[in-house]
Enzyme design. Sequence first.
Site, PDB file in Angstrom:
ATOM      1  N   ALA A  37     -41.363  16.293 -21.740  1.00 30.05           N
ATOM      2  CA  ALA A  37     -40.875  17.675 -21.805  1.00 30.05           C
ATOM      3  C   ALA A  37     -39.462  17.727 -21.229  1.00 30.05           C
ATOM      4  CB  ALA A  37     -41.791  18.609 -21.032  1.00 30.05           C
ATOM      5  N   ASP A  38     -38.735  18.717 -21.687  1.00 27.81           N
ATOM      6  CA  ASP A  38     -37.418  19.006 -21.127  1.00 27.81           C
ATOM      7  C   ASP A  38     -37.435  20.303 -20.339  1.00 27.81           C
ATOM      8  OD1 ASP A  38     -36.921  17.240 -23.683  1.00 27.81           O
ATOM      9  OD2 ASP A  38     -35.231  16.959 -22.304  1.00 27.81           O
ATOM     10  N   ARG A  39     -38.356  21.195 -20.718  1.00 30.08           N
ATOM     11  CA  ARG A  39     -38.522  22.427 -19.967  1.00 30.08           C
ATOM     12  C   ARG A  39     -39.872  23.033 -20.336  1.00 30.08           C
ATOM     13  NH1 ARG A  39     -34.346  26.499 -17.932  1.00 30.08           N
ATOM     14  NH2 ARG A  39     -32.810  24.992 -18.737  1.00 30.08           N
TER      15      ARG A  39
END
Length: 372
Positions: A244-246
């Site tokens: 995930a990135d956010r």
Amino acid sequence: MTLEAIKYENDTLEILDQLLLPGEHKYIPISSVEDGWKAIKLMQVRGAPAIAIVGCLSLAVELKKTLFSSKEELSKFIEEKLNYLVTSRPTAVNMGKAAKKFIQKSESLTTNSKFTLQDMLKRIVTAIEEMLPNDISVNKTLSKYGADHILQMFNDEPVDILTHCNTGSLATAGYGTALGVIRTLHERKKLLHVYCTETRPYNQGARLTAYEHVYEKMPATLICDSMVSTLMDRRGVSAVIVGADRVVVNGDTANKIGTYQLAIAAKHHDIPFYVACPTTTFDPHLETGKDIHIEERPHEEMTHFNGVSVAAPGINCWNPAFDVTPASLITGGIVTEFGVFKPSELAEKLVPIVMSLHLEDPDHVNTGPDPS
Ligand SMILES: CSC[C@H]1O[C@H](OP(=O)(O)O)[C@H](O)[C@@H]1O
């Protein structure tokens, strides 16, 4: 032994230039914040955790060779440099959270008269340097939780896993998030097979994840992004796990482009879909994924491969680097160092943990909104 994306020894910072992998294994020096910003922007180093670590270490390196006349001057310098680093890549939250954390720490140390300028400099640099071992420790903890959860679902039988992009030692300080879970399954001899997608257009899967699998002799097969549904239909996989990135409060998750359609395919085939990330990737200030800024990258990343044109000259392109997977498709859970949560549990169970984390900072003095 995993591959090392970041080398930080004797106040010297180097990164493995991931644009050259897998063909060339070359480290390049990062001697300033500007060097760090450029390396992140170009994706010579990438991966949400690695971006934050390299960004902050580039500041530490510059701090050690800069003279300051006051704590106020140091604090202003730190704030300007960290806010600049945040502009390098907007979607991953890790760099932004780290910037908030260290800006608040700097403000606390500035206002606290018991600390000298040298004390302040040392505490900021030490806290930044601690990001490296902390990341490895957190990754190993979340990987244990993730492997436990998957194996519990499959009665402790070996499993086939599908993953996307690169979330391993090349995206972190050295162990990995989703690929960390896969690494743990492999260490426990519970990994039947792992499939990795090539992950167009930057090819993190073909160039980086496949490189990690081969380097560590994992039973792995590379597939094209377009093969995911047929893989699930014709061969089947036990579970899908991605990074995930956010991740936001309702569980919506920004991750590498292609993740969303992977989740749709998993849902259609009733295959559990997991997101693995440290809480440094969790954004407690965004309620849903509709507000996540999606980075768009140069068209050349789509139209050229190693400098050779592979698309019709003149064709228009759209190159969003990420997409947002709705929480409803994250059916396996969100794997963190505090355990595996259903998306619906995050607001009640994870937000309080994340919001309290900064209070553990010995230098924390409540001088403004929390950095979490
Ligand atoms: C643990 S890395 C998280 C995340 O970062 C990657 O994006 P990029 O290669 O553009 O930095 C990918 O989305 C990974 O899942």
